[in-house]
Enzyme design. Structure first.
Site, PDB file in Angstrom:
ATOM      1  CE  LYS A  99      43.849  23.507   0.160  1.00  0.00           C
ATOM      2  NZ  LYS A  99      43.015  22.935   1.228  1.00  0.00           N
ATOM      3  CG  HIS A 155      11.138  13.548   7.164  1.00  0.00           C
ATOM      4  ND1 HIS A 155       9.778  13.419   7.236  1.00  0.00           N
ATOM      5  CD2 HIS A 155      11.478  14.478   8.098  1.00  0.00           C
ATOM      6  CE1 HIS A 155       9.289  14.245   8.142  1.00  0.00           C
ATOM      7  NE2 HIS A 155      10.309  14.899   8.688  1.00  0.00           N
TER       8      HIS A 155
HETATM    9  O1  M6R Z   1      39.459  27.309  -2.293  1.00  0.00           O
HETATM   10  P1  M6R Z   1      37.999  27.162  -1.994  1.00  0.00           P
HETATM   11  O2  M6R Z   1      37.671  27.387  -0.547  1.00  0.00           O
HETATM   12  O3  M6R Z   1      37.137  28.030  -2.880  1.00  0.00           O
HETATM   13  O4  M6R Z   1      37.659  25.658  -2.339  1.00  0.00           O
HETATM   14  C1  M6R Z   1      36.357  25.166  -2.290  1.00  0.00           C
HETATM   15  C2  M6R Z   1      36.326  23.656  -2.315  1.00  0.00           C
HETATM   16  O5  M6R Z   1      36.917  23.171  -3.489  1.00  0.00           O
HETATM   17  C3  M6R Z   1      37.054  23.057  -1.125  1.00  0.00           C
HETATM   18  O6  M6R Z   1      36.537  23.531   0.079  1.00  0.00           O
HETATM   19  C4  M6R Z   1      36.932  21.514  -1.147  1.00  0.00           C
HETATM   20  O7  M6R Z   1      35.608  21.133  -0.935  1.00  0.00           O
HETATM   21  C5  M6R Z   1      37.872  20.896  -0.106  1.00  0.00           C
HETATM   22  N1  M6R Z   1      38.551  19.779  -0.673  1.00  0.00           N
HETATM   23  C6  M6R Z   1      37.177  20.412   1.104  1.00  0.00           C
HETATM   24  O8  M6R Z   1      38.019  19.813   2.025  1.00  0.00           O
END
Ligand code: M6R
Length: 606
Positions: free
Chosen positions: A601, A502
């Site tokens: 992070k 698609h």
């Molecule tokens: O701490 P969290 O699991 O809530 O964080 C969510 C996202 O910020 C996190 O998973 C982000 O997408 C990572 N950098 C992915 O590798």
């Protein structure tokens, strides 16, 4: 998303602060700084760029003192520069801050009208100005901070030093994490546990709207109105060594290889093979009273939520809605008090997920969270938490947090399925037996790193990648693409394989590597048709397939084999080669794997 650290004690503090900032650097790394109390006045040292620049400056300047605060920044207001780096000092007050002061523009113009001159573009600087005004008006340090906080709107974790007050640091939080570490004749402040885990295991988690007045011997916690709060420290059992690289070139690689252990720790003690059941510590759900589940998260954790929908709907037959934290509360979701809201977050601090949780609670839902960081805000605001026992995850790209989230969601699906009656004993027993084999099977996939390295070298210069998956492996295609994007900066898209025709099929030519998740199971024939469509247009197909699939090798350019497991467990294995592939490609391209550009992070701003 910035990192804060503070020390008060008898030791020279600058190296301790730098050590803490090094462990916090994953939260932001565009500039860093320290304020050291020296002879009753704070000395500020700041530099743009990574922490190494500050380390060099500190080595040159040799600041002396046993009381200090430090900061590593992820820019929100004001570009990355030395001027905008924290600590910000005005008059007597030096401040480090994580969060966003939403009414900063209004406060700034009020202060400017009163003659204040600003030296940075940040929202934080106004905090130093306001505190200094209160000090000049005759207030003591704690009272000055308290009066200032009353004027702030938005999110903050702050730590403050005041000239002339050489025996106290003041910390406060609202909507951004902050902990106080308890030592012997010394105390610490930090944004998170790993930052000071080498110094103490006893931590006090500040709650919203709390202030901690910290001296060498005392930690006095109070609310904004000044009422004292008695909160004993929690003992953190994580090992400080868990936050080190352990001989690997990057944290991400170490964390990829830790997954068999992390998954074992997450499922062990929560499964009963003899009763064919799974237990959620401290949380008993009665599916008869659950109308619907909402799984809400961001980024990689959202991908885990998408897998969770497959698991829970298939094993427990309860309808599941999956939402992004950043979207949920803006669409006036139809949540009722018969719903179970599940927040999924590695850090437990993601602002969007937290805001969604609060919205669901406001609407009466019960809240469960799947969280890695013990004592984090999301876990504290939930009615129950399934901790994922991944240990500290330092690499910005999430790996072991993801597979432990998947494991926790399998436990939840079994738990709900057994109670809803949708999952009979025999099927649950088989699933549990197979789940217990997964850590060994993960090891066997990770042992084949060499095959993935060859593939990585072959495609490391590609400009774009496409990732295709179906059913429970569609979220893994999204996750594989996200991993590659965030650490290698190659454009990558994850797509449900059936949707390729698609639109995305137009992108395919001989330059386009297409990763196809093709383990055995329902949808296998369809995915074979999809990969044939790619091949017919000269695209390069890299397939992740089940060991023992004799025919797929002839249809693809590169093949990565994984153990043949039931569909519910496949994501725990199919994601591993994608993590390794992203890692190797990024390493070949020479990017900063653990601290990719523009990312942090823990995203504690909305
Ligand atoms: O701490 P969290 O699991 O809530 O964080 C969510 C996202 O910020 C996190 O998973 C982000 O997408 C990572 N950098 C992915 O590798």
């Amino acid at each position: 998303m910035c990192g804060i650290v503070g020390y008060i004690g008898k030791q020279p503090c600058v190296d301790l602060l730098i050590g803490g900032l090094r462990r916090l650097e994953y939260r932001g790394y565009d500039s860093a700084g320290v304020a050291i109390m020296d002879g009753g006045t704070t000395r500020i040292l700041r530099s743009q760029g990574k922490l190494n620049n500050l380390t060099k400056l500190v080595a040159q300047e040799k600041p002396v003192g046993t009381l200090g605060i430090g900061h590593t920044r992820w820019a929100t207001h004001g570009r990355p520069s030395e001027q905008n780096a924290h600590p910000h000092k005005y008059g007597s007050a030096a401040v480090v801050h994580n969060g966003i002061i939403e009414n900063h523009a209004q406060l700034r113009s009020q202060l400017q009208s009163a003659g204040h001159k600003f030296s940075s573009e940040t929202d934080t600087e106004i905090v130093a100005h306001l505190i200094d005004d209160e000090i000049k008006a005759g207030k003591g340090a704690e009272a000055a901070v308290r009066a200032t906080l009353a004027k702030l709107e938005g999110a903050y974790a702050i730590c403050v030093l005041i000239d002339g007050v050489s025996d106290t640091m003041i910390a406060a939080r609202h909507d951004a994490p902050l902990i106080v570490g308890v030592g012997d004749g010394e105390n610490y402040v930090a944004s998170d546990v790993p930052a000071i885990l080498n110094l103490t295991r006893d931590m006090i988690f500040l709650e919203e709207g709390e202030i901690a007045t910290v001296t060498t011997e005392q930690i006095a916690i109070s609310d904004l109105a000044g009422n004292p709060i008695d909160r004993p420290p929690q003992r953190i059992l994580w090992d400080a060594m868990m936050a080190e690289k352990g001989g690997h070139k990057h944290f991400m690689l170490k964390e990829i290889h830790e997954q068999p252990r992390a998954v074992t720790d997450t499922i062990r003690d929560r499964l009963s093979p003899s009763k064919a059941d799974a237990y959620i510590d401290g949380f008993e759900a009665d599916p008869a009273n659950v109308r619907k589940l909402f799984l809400v998260a961001c980024g990689t954790s959202w991908h885990a939520a998408l897998v969770g929908k497959f698991l829970i709907e298939s094993l427990a037959k309860i309808p599941v809605e999956v939402d992004l934290g950043s979207e949920f509360r803006y669409r006036d979701p139809l949540v009722t008090d018969s719903d179970l809201f599940v927040a999924i977050s590695q850090s437990g601090e993601t602002a969007d997920t937290l805001a969604a949780l609060r919205e669901a609670k406001r609407k009466g839902a019960r809240v469960l969270s799947v969280v890695n960081v013990v004592g984090s805000t999301i876990s504290r605001e939930s009615d129950g938490t399934v901790y994922t026992h991944a240990g500290p995850e330092i690499g910005v790209a999430s790996t072991k947090a993801f597979t432990t989230q998947l494991s926790a969601l399998i436990l939840l699906a079994i738990h709900l399925g057994r109670r809803s009656g949708a999952l009979d004993e025999a099927r649950a027993g088989e699933l549990i037996t197979d789940l217990l084999q997964i850590p060994e099977q993960m090891k066997s996939v990770l042992d084949h790193e060499a095959t993935i390295n060859v593939i990585a070298r072959r495609y490391a210069t590609a400009r774009d990648f496409l990732y295709l998956g179906r059913g429970i492996n569609y979220p893994i295609a999204l996750e594989g693409a996200l991993k590659l994007k965030e650490i290698s900066y190659i454009h990558a898209e994850g797509y449900p394989a059936g949707e390729m025709k698609h639109g995305p099929i137009a992108l395919i030519d001989e330059q386009m590597p297409v990763i196809v998740l093709a383990p055995r199971g329902s949808g296998y024939e369809k995915i074979i048709s999809n990969l044939s469509e790619v091949r017919a247009r000269e695209g390069k197909v890299i397939a992740i397939a089940s060991r023992g699939d004799a025919s797929i090798g002839d249809l693809v350019d590169d093949l990565i084999q994984i153990p043949d497991v039931r569909p519910e467990l496949q994501p725990l294995l199919t994601v591993l080669p994608l993590q390794l592939l992203a890692y190797r490609i990024a390493d070949i391209r020479g990017t900063d794997v653990d601290q990719p550009r523009n990312l942090a992070k823990s995203v504690t701003v909305e």
